[in-house]
Design a protein around this motif. Structure first.
Motif, PDB file in Angstrom:
ATOM      1  N   ILE A   1      -4.654  18.839  -5.750  1.00  0.00           N
ATOM      2  CA  ILE A   1      -5.167  17.547  -5.285  1.00  0.00           C
ATOM      3  C   ILE A   1      -4.357  17.068  -4.078  1.00  0.00           C
ATOM      4  CG2 ILE A   1      -5.396  15.100  -5.861  1.00  0.00           C
ATOM      5  CD1 ILE A   1      -5.864  16.067  -8.812  1.00  0.00           C
ATOM      6  N   LEU A   2      -3.053  17.097  -4.208  1.00  0.00           N
ATOM      7  CA  LEU A   2      -2.178  16.616  -3.139  1.00  0.00           C
ATOM      8  C   LEU A   2      -2.324  17.460  -1.880  1.00  0.00           C
ATOM      9  CD1 LEU A   2      -0.056  14.598  -2.279  1.00  0.00           C
ATOM     10  CD2 LEU A   2       1.695  16.042  -3.326  1.00  0.00           C
ATOM     11  N   TYR A   3      -2.477  18.786  -2.056  1.00  0.00           N
ATOM     12  CA  TYR A   3      -2.615  19.655  -0.881  1.00  0.00           C
ATOM     13  C   TYR A   3      -3.925  19.369  -0.149  1.00  0.00           C
ATOM     14  CZ  TYR A   3      -1.884  23.649   2.131  1.00  0.00           C
ATOM     15  OH  TYR A   3      -1.661  24.435   3.231  1.00  0.00           O
ATOM     16  N   ALA A   4      -4.997  19.064  -0.904  1.00  0.00           N
ATOM     17  CA  ALA A   4      -6.268  18.721  -0.266  1.00  0.00           C
ATOM     18  C   ALA A   4      -6.153  17.429   0.525  1.00  0.00           C
ATOM     19  CB  ALA A   4      -7.364  18.593  -1.317  1.00  0.00           C
ATOM     20  N   LEU A   5      -5.328  16.506   0.053  1.00  0.00           N
ATOM     21  CA  LEU A   5      -5.183  15.212   0.714  1.00  0.00           C
ATOM     22  C   LEU A   5      -4.175  15.225   1.855  1.00  0.00           C
ATOM     23  CD1 LEU A   5      -5.201  12.814  -2.390  1.00  0.00           C
ATOM     24  CD2 LEU A   5      -7.105  13.380  -0.872  1.00  0.00           C
ATOM     25  N   SER A   6      -3.163  16.098   1.769  1.00  0.00           N
ATOM     26  CA  SER A   6      -2.071  16.032   2.745  1.00  0.00           C
ATOM     27  C   SER A   6      -1.841  17.321   3.523  1.00  0.00           C
ATOM     28  CB  SER A   6      -0.758  15.672   2.036  1.00  0.00           C
ATOM     29  OG  SER A   6      -0.361  16.723   1.162  1.00  0.00           O
TER      30      SER A   6
ATOM     31  N   PRO B   1      -1.729  20.562   5.952  1.00  0.00           N
ATOM     32  CA  PRO B   1      -0.775  21.574   5.482  1.00  0.00           C
ATOM     33  C   PRO B   1       0.610  21.029   5.120  1.00  0.00           C
ATOM     34  CG  PRO B   1      -0.912  21.651   7.866  1.00  0.00           C
ATOM     35  CD  PRO B   1      -1.924  20.629   7.409  1.00  0.00           C
ATOM     36  N   LYS B   2       0.797  19.716   5.264  1.00  0.00           N
ATOM     37  CA  LYS B   2       2.074  19.133   4.850  1.00  0.00           C
ATOM     38  C   LYS B   2       2.183  19.172   3.333  1.00  0.00           C
ATOM     39  CE  LYS B   2       4.869  14.937   5.404  1.00  0.00           C
ATOM     40  NZ  LYS B   2       4.902  13.549   5.967  1.00  0.00           N
ATOM     41  N   ARG B   3       3.369  19.492   2.812  1.00  0.00           N
ATOM     42  CA  ARG B   3       3.600  19.563   1.371  1.00  0.00           C
ATOM     43  C   ARG B   3       4.531  18.427   0.947  1.00  0.00           C
ATOM     44  NH1 ARG B   3       1.689  24.270  -0.912  1.00  0.00           N
ATOM     45  NH2 ARG B   3       1.072  25.892   0.580  1.00  0.00           N
ATOM     46  N   LEU B   4       4.132  17.747  -0.128  1.00  0.00           N
ATOM     47  CA  LEU B   4       4.859  16.563  -0.579  1.00  0.00           C
ATOM     48  C   LEU B   4       5.377  16.761  -2.004  1.00  0.00           C
ATOM     49  CD1 LEU B   4       2.294  13.905   0.687  1.00  0.00           C
ATOM     50  CD2 LEU B   4       4.379  14.654   1.857  1.00  0.00           C
TER      51      LEU B   4
ATOM     52  N   VAL C   1      -7.889  10.927 -12.843  1.00  0.00           N
ATOM     53  CA  VAL C   1      -6.638  10.284 -13.253  1.00  0.00           C
ATOM     54  C   VAL C   1      -5.453  10.875 -12.486  1.00  0.00           C
ATOM     55  CG1 VAL C   1      -5.025  10.012 -15.171  1.00  0.00           C
ATOM     56  CG2 VAL C   1      -7.463   9.590 -15.529  1.00  0.00           C
ATOM     57  N   GLN C   2      -5.453  12.201 -12.321  1.00  0.00           N
ATOM     58  CA  GLN C   2      -4.349  12.832 -11.596  1.00  0.00           C
ATOM     59  C   GLN C   2      -4.392  12.493 -10.106  1.00  0.00           C
ATOM     60  OE1 GLN C   2      -3.159  16.951 -13.299  1.00  0.00           O
ATOM     61  NE2 GLN C   2      -5.267  16.673 -13.978  1.00  0.00           N
ATOM     62  N   THR C   3      -5.585  12.274  -9.571  1.00  0.00           N
ATOM     63  CA  THR C   3      -5.687  11.811  -8.181  1.00  0.00           C
ATOM     64  C   THR C   3      -5.073  10.426  -8.037  1.00  0.00           C
ATOM     65  OG1 THR C   3      -7.714  13.106  -7.817  1.00  0.00           O
ATOM     66  CG2 THR C   3      -7.288  11.288  -6.303  1.00  0.00           C
ATOM     67  N   CYS C   4      -5.345   9.542  -8.987  1.00  0.00           N
ATOM     68  CA  CYS C   4      -4.739   8.199  -8.965  1.00  0.00           C
ATOM     69  C   CYS C   4      -3.217   8.293  -9.035  1.00  0.00           C
ATOM     70  CB  CYS C   4      -5.276   7.376 -10.132  1.00  0.00           C
ATOM     71  SG  CYS C   4      -7.004   6.865  -9.937  1.00  0.00           S
ATOM     72  N   ASP C   5      -2.721   9.214  -9.845  1.00  0.00           N
ATOM     73  CA  ASP C   5      -1.272   9.408  -9.954  1.00  0.00           C
ATOM     74  C   ASP C   5      -0.682   9.830  -8.610  1.00  0.00           C
ATOM     75  OD1 ASP C   5       1.289   9.711 -11.076  1.00  0.00           O
ATOM     76  OD2 ASP C   5       0.901  11.804 -11.591  1.00  0.00           O
ATOM     77  N   VAL C   6      -1.354  10.755  -7.928  1.00  0.00           N
ATOM     78  CA  VAL C   6      -0.901  11.222  -6.613  1.00  0.00           C
ATOM     79  C   VAL C   6      -0.898  10.068  -5.612  1.00  0.00           C
ATOM     80  CG1 VAL C   6      -1.606  12.627  -4.629  1.00  0.00           C
ATOM     81  CG2 VAL C   6      -1.529  13.643  -6.918  1.00  0.00           C
ATOM     82  N   ILE C   7      -1.953   9.259  -5.625  1.00  0.00           N
ATOM     83  CA  ILE C   7      -2.035   8.119  -4.703  1.00  0.00           C
ATOM     84  C   ILE C   7      -0.895   7.140  -4.977  1.00  0.00           C
ATOM     85  CG2 ILE C   7      -3.415   6.097  -4.072  1.00  0.00           C
ATOM     86  CD1 ILE C   7      -5.917   7.837  -4.675  1.00  0.00           C
ATOM     87  N   GLU C   8      -0.646   6.858  -6.254  1.00  0.00           N
ATOM     88  CA  GLU C   8       0.401   5.899  -6.613  1.00  0.00           C
ATOM     89  C   GLU C   8       1.788   6.411  -6.242  1.00  0.00           C
ATOM     90  OE1 GLU C   8       0.775   2.945 -10.289  1.00  0.00           O
ATOM     91  OE2 GLU C   8       1.179   5.022 -10.863  1.00  0.00           O
TER      92      GLU C   8
END
Length: 381
Positions: free
Chosen positions: A267-272, A274-277, A15-22
């Motif tokens: 989750i976001l760090y694994a997807l993006s 070394p860029k931080r969002l 669910v938190q991965t979906c939130d990050v994607i959205e």
């Protein structure tokens, strides 16, 4: 645009991965969505993110879902569906958020298909670390940690030389019963075990946190993720869960990654990375408000599950598979009210004591051992 396949999609990490994607539609797109039985959660996120592939545990669940969707994706079911989603042609990265050894086969299939892996399913490395790491090397993909502890280590190691690492320090909250002695654990209830002091996760992970098997599995996972000896992996109790883990270097410097507990960060760090969002709703850490951080020894007498995990990891081969399968089976019995809380450790230890280690098990042998251990425990309950 990075296309993401998500397996284990209706759990907390999913669910938190979906939130990050959205939150970052310009950067991420959900390509595939695999879940178990939670149709309510699945309906919401599938309609919002509209993945091309959707898989459910079985046909009955899928038939309940179909009329509630606003479009028609490609449908799959069962293990085959997990593998189809994990190997979706356009997917760049697979977030493996399923709980348990069921994540092993789809993860290996995704690696063989050339997909990067954002790993939140620790049992995959516990049961078959030698196979997974060999496949990652062979196919030239990335294996990125999503667990907050391993993400913290991964971040601390960025830009550092691995040969300069002295040890890894995993932090543990201590779980629901961290303030109880061993004697006080006799007769604790399922409801008490599920009352985690720091966060709300699924039942299996919360029970594992209470026994400390969760941290034991993370020790084995860290061994494979960071190619580090078990003697150089330490566990420290840290009740606030602010320091997510640390790395000590040869010069005695220690690097730590801190933050309020929020799995969207790892989750976001694994997807993006070394860029931080930015993450909407992410509470900033205020050390003045926290004031004090506490640390204590993770006593292996108080937490036999942690001792068993170290023993299984050092034994190697098929023994971690036995540890994981026995624990999963025992936790299920406890959640069903069929055994006592302290029986979980006893069942795992007995399974390990009666097992003859296979030094370099194949995938087929791992799956055979896993099934045999579960059947043995079910029959002996």
């Amino acid at each position: 645009m990075k296309r993401i396949s998500l397996i284990g999609a209706t759990g907390s990490i999913g669910v938190q991965t979906c939130d990050v994607i959205e939150q970052h539609p310009d950067l991420f797109e959900l390509e595939a969505y695999a879940f178990g039985t939670n149709v309510d959660v699945a309906e919401e996120w599938i309609n919002r993110l509209r993945p091309k592939y959707v898989s459910a545990k079985d046909i009955e669940v899928l038939e309940r879902l179909k009329p509630r969707l606003t479009y028609e994706p490609l449908f799959f079911i069962g293990l085959e569906g997990l593998i189809e989603c994990a190997t979706a042609e356009r997917a760049d990265i697979v977030v493996t958020a399923v709980v348990g050894a069921v994540g092993l086969e789809p993860t290996l299939a995704a690696i063989e298909a050339g997909k990067d892996i954002a790993l939140a399913n620790k049992e995959t490395l516990v049961t078959a670390g030698h196979l997974v790491t060999a496949a990652v090397k062979k196919h030239g993909v990335s294996l990125l940690p999503v667990d907050s502890e391993h993400s913290a280590i991964y971040q601390c190691l960025n830009g550092e030389r691995r040969e300069d690492v002295s040890k890894i320090i995993l932090t543990a909250s201590g779980g629901s019963f961290r303030d109880k002695s061993r004697d006080e654990l006799d007769g604790v209830t399922v409801a008490e075990a599920l009352a985690h002091p720091n966060w709300s996760m699924g039942a299996k992970i919360t029970i594992d946190s209470a026994t400390m098997f969760n941290k034991g599995l993370e020790v084995i996972e860290a061994h494979w993720l960071f190619d580090i000896d078990y003697n150089d992996i330490e566990v420290v109790l840290h009740r606030e869960s602010i320091i997510h883990s640390m790395v000590e270097f040869k010069d005695a410097a220690v690097m730590a990654q801190l933050g309020n507990p929020d799995m969207r960060g790892p989750i976001l760090y694994a997807l993006s990375g070394p860029k931080r969002l930015e993450i909407d709703g992410n509470k900033r850490l205020n050390l003045r408000e926290i004031g004090t951080l506490h640390f204590a020894e993770a006593d292996l007498t108080r937490y036999p599950a942690l001792r068993l995990a170290y023993e299984a990891g050092r034994a190697g081969g098929s023994m971690p598979t036995v540890l994981n399968a026995a624990n999963e089976a025992a936790v299920e019995l406890f959640l069903n009210g069929e055994i006592a809380f302290l029986d979980i450790e006893l069942i795992v230890e007995q399974a390990m004591e009666t097992h003859t280690v296979i030094a370099e098990p194949t995938l087929e042998q791992i799956l055979q051992v896993d099934r045999a251990v579960r059947e043995q425990i079910q029959q002996g309950k």
